[in-house]
Design an enzyme around this catalytic site. Structure first.
Site, short mmCIF file in Angstrom:
data_model
loop_
_atom_site.label_atom_id
_atom_site.label_comp_id
_atom_site.label_asym_id
_atom_site.label_seq_id
_atom_site.Cartn_x
_atom_site.Cartn_y
_atom_site.Cartn_z
N GLN A 101 0.85 -1.20 0.00
CA GLN A 101 0.00 0.00 0.00
C GLN A 101 0.88 1.25 0.00
O GLN A 101 1.79 1.38 0.82
CB GLN A 101 -0.92 0.02 1.22
CG GLN A 101 -1.96 1.13 1.11
CD GLN A 101 -2.86 1.24 2.33
OE1 GLN A 101 -2.37 1.32 3.46
NE2 GLN A 101 -4.16 1.28 2.11
N HIS A 164 -3.39 4.20 -1.28
CA HIS A 164 -4.24 4.46 -0.10
C HIS A 164 -5.04 5.73 -0.38
O HIS A 164 -4.54 6.84 -0.25
CB HIS A 164 -3.38 4.63 1.15
CG HIS A 164 -4.17 4.60 2.43
ND1 HIS A 164 -5.56 4.57 2.47
CD2 HIS A 164 -3.77 4.57 3.73
CE1 HIS A 164 -5.96 4.54 3.72
NE2 HIS A 164 -4.90 4.54 4.51
N GLY A 165 -6.28 5.53 -0.77
CA GLY A 165 -7.13 6.66 -1.11
C GLY A 165 -8.24 6.87 -0.09
O GLY A 165 -9.22 7.56 -0.37
N ALA A 166 -8.08 6.26 1.10
CA ALA A 166 -9.16 6.33 2.11
C ALA A 166 -8.68 7.04 3.38
O ALA A 166 -7.55 7.49 3.46
CB ALA A 166 -9.62 4.91 2.44
N HIS A 167 -9.59 7.17 4.35
CA HIS A 167 -9.27 7.50 5.75
C HIS A 167 -8.53 8.82 5.98
O HIS A 167 -7.69 8.90 6.87
CB HIS A 167 -8.45 6.37 6.41
CG HIS A 167 -9.03 5.01 6.23
ND1 HIS A 167 -8.31 3.86 6.40
CD2 HIS A 167 -10.29 4.59 5.90
CE1 HIS A 167 -9.07 2.79 6.17
NE2 HIS A 167 -10.27 3.23 5.86
N TYR A 169 -6.08 10.39 4.42
CA TYR A 169 -4.71 10.66 3.97
C TYR A 169 -4.81 11.50 2.70
O TYR A 169 -5.90 11.85 2.28
CB TYR A 169 -3.95 9.33 3.80
CG TYR A 169 -3.72 8.69 5.15
CD1 TYR A 169 -2.68 9.10 5.98
CD2 TYR A 169 -4.61 7.74 5.65
CE1 TYR A 169 -2.52 8.56 7.25
CE2 TYR A 169 -4.45 7.20 6.91
CZ TYR A 169 -3.40 7.62 7.71
OH TYR A 169 -3.25 7.10 8.97
C1 FMN Z 1 -3.97 -0.73 13.94
C2 FMN Z 1 -4.61 -0.41 12.61
C3 FMN Z 1 -3.86 0.13 11.58
C4 FMN Z 1 -4.44 0.39 10.34
N1 FMN Z 1 -3.67 0.87 9.33
C5 FMN Z 1 -4.21 1.02 8.10
C6 FMN Z 1 -3.39 1.42 7.01
O1 FMN Z 1 -2.19 1.61 7.13
N2 FMN Z 1 -4.00 1.55 5.80
C7 FMN Z 1 -5.32 1.33 5.62
O2 FMN Z 1 -5.81 1.46 4.50
N3 FMN Z 1 -6.13 0.99 6.63
C8 FMN Z 1 -5.60 0.80 7.85
N4 FMN Z 1 -6.39 0.38 8.89
C9 FMN Z 1 -7.82 0.08 8.63
C10 FMN Z 1 -8.00 -1.41 8.27
O3 FMN Z 1 -7.30 -1.77 7.10
C11 FMN Z 1 -9.47 -1.77 8.05
O4 FMN Z 1 -9.97 -1.00 6.99
C12 FMN Z 1 -10.32 -1.56 9.31
O5 FMN Z 1 -9.63 -2.00 10.46
C13 FMN Z 1 -11.67 -2.30 9.24
O6 FMN Z 1 -11.47 -3.67 9.05
P1 FMN Z 1 -11.63 -4.76 10.25
O7 FMN Z 1 -13.00 -4.59 10.81
O8 FMN Z 1 -11.42 -6.09 9.58
O9 FMN Z 1 -10.59 -4.45 11.24
C14 FMN Z 1 -5.82 0.12 10.14
C15 FMN Z 1 -6.57 -0.41 11.19
C16 FMN Z 1 -5.99 -0.69 12.41
C17 FMN Z 1 -6.83 -1.30 13.50
#
Ligand code: FMN
Length: 373
Positions: A101, A164-167, A169
């Site tokens: 990613q 990484h186009g989400a969350h 960033y």
């Molecule tokens: C500790 C942690 C770190 C994460 N880091 C990333 C990341 O670097 N990139 C990303 O796209 N999402 C990241 N996420 C989000 C997860 O990829 C995922 O979208 C989210 O946890 C929901 O999925 P789940 O219910 O299976 O945990 C992170 C989540 C957690 C808990």
């Protein structure tokens, strides 16, 4: 009918099953260089050994200016390639494929910056560092940084890259009117807010060629006032499809949204029986977008994962937090122990990532310590 444990091919990349390890910022890399070390590699290998089909290691920063947190893995210079190559080798040993990613933090920056500020679509202050609006030259340089990073990932042997186009960033900040206040061709209409993402995608595609899988993770909704909404979601995915992306992973929420609506909503904020947080977005996507869909968020049982794939809601099921606690979860399910994942979605695992200690299941560790006493 599609099945979870069948082999599929994504633009030449062979995936032995339909389970994806959703990107997790592990916070375990070398603090200064961003290089992979043995601990980071063993962590990836454990999930691969647990029979994941596609491993997406955490968000690798494409430039020093794009680094978000301490211990984050980097792909910003050639010195990172040998460590990444060792990581790929370790994952491949267990038959999993790897998509690195790629990310730029934008204003979401928690490490000191050489410039003394973060760079994002608009002037703001999301962390301790003030964030300055990117100039056209900053944008062009950052687009080139993503392309160079993708080439490095390929040189290291990665089978694919994921943008990484989400969350919240950088790519997601440009998409979101909450962060993007620009009045030039990068702000305003959806076409303008999507311009940066599409420039990055096209540059990466041109750099790696047509036969290399390029994926993207997107928000279906920011859950923010004046944020990116589900009404823009399908039109945006159609733009990505036309620009040549190979698959889209659907998530939602940002680091600045109500925590109940972050990508990892705590248990109890969605109906108990609904493991799939972004079901509505997936249904909308399926009606109009033809590209393969990777669905993440809340999947905790084999039954639900099977339903997602068999019903055609998505092509791949991505999981994050349960694999922090149980890296062998997929193997366990395949071998017939189909009990629910033991992850309780408490989100305590974010703590050691934020501190640079390196991700682990805090709840599990606390339980172990309690049992020892
Ligand atoms: C500790 C942690 C770190 C994460 N880091 C990333 C990341 O670097 N990139 C990303 O796209 N999402 C990241 N996420 C989000 C997860 O990829 C995922 O979208 C989210 O946890 C929901 O999925 P789940 O219910 O299976 O945990 C992170 C989540 C957690 C808990």
């Amino acid at each position: 009918m599609p099945e979870l444990f069948e082999t599929t091919v994504l633009n030449g990349m062979i995936l032995k099953n339909r389970f994806v390890h959703s990107a997790t910022n592990e916070g375990m890399a070398e603090p200064d260089s961003g290089c992979a070390n043995e601990r980071f590699i063993r962590w990836q290998e454990a999930v691969a050994e647990g029979e994941i089909g596609l491993m997406i290691p955490g968000n690798a920063y494409v430039s020093n200016q794009g680094k978000s947190r301490p211990g984050q893995i980097g792909v910003h210079n050639d010195a990172t390639i040998p460590g990444l190559a060792r990581m790929v080798e370790a994952i491949h040993r267990h038959g999993a494929s790897v998509a690195l990613q790629l990310t730029h933090a934008g204003g979401n920056m928690y490490v000191p910056s050489e410039t003394g500020y973060a760079l994002g679509p608009s002037d703001t202050k999301l962390t301790e560092l003030p964030c300055r609006a990117m100039t056209k030259a900053d944008i062009a340089r950052t687009v080139a940084d993503f392309a160079a990073a993708a080439v490095r990932a390929r040189q290291a042997g990665c089978d694919a890259v994921q943008l990484h186009g989400a969350h919240s960033y950088l790519i997601s900040q440009f998409l979101s009117p909450h962060f993007n206040k620009r009045t030039d061709e990068y702000g305003g209409s959806l076409e303008n807010r999507a311009r940066f993402a599409l420039e990055v995608l096209r540059a990466v595609r041109a750099a790696v060629g047509p036969d290399y899988p390029v994926l993207i993770k997107v928000n279906s909704d920011d859950y923010l006032e004046n944020g990116f909404t589900i009404e823009d979601f399908v039109p945006y995915c159609l733009m990505l499809e036309e620009a040549g992306v190979d698959a889209i992973e659907v998530s939602g929420g940002t680091h600045f949204s109500d925590p109940r609506y972050f990508c990892s909503r705590p248990e109890g904020t969605v109906p108990k029986e609904q493991e799939i947080y972004f079901k509505e977005a997936a249904e909308r996507y399926r009606r109009e977008v033809k590209l393969p869909l990777i669905l993440v968020g809340g999947v905790r049982t084999l039954r639900v994962a099977e339903h997602v794939v068999a019903s055609g809601l998505a092509d791949y099921v991505a999981i994050c937090r349960p694999l922090i606690r149980e890296p062998n979860l997929i193997k366990r399910w395949r071998e017939g122990d189909t009990r629910k994942a033991t992850c309780i979605s408490c989100n305590l695992c974010f703590g050691p990532v934020r501190s640079g200690e390196g991700v682990y299941c805090v709840a599990q560790e606390r339980q172990r310590q309690k049992n020892r006493v």
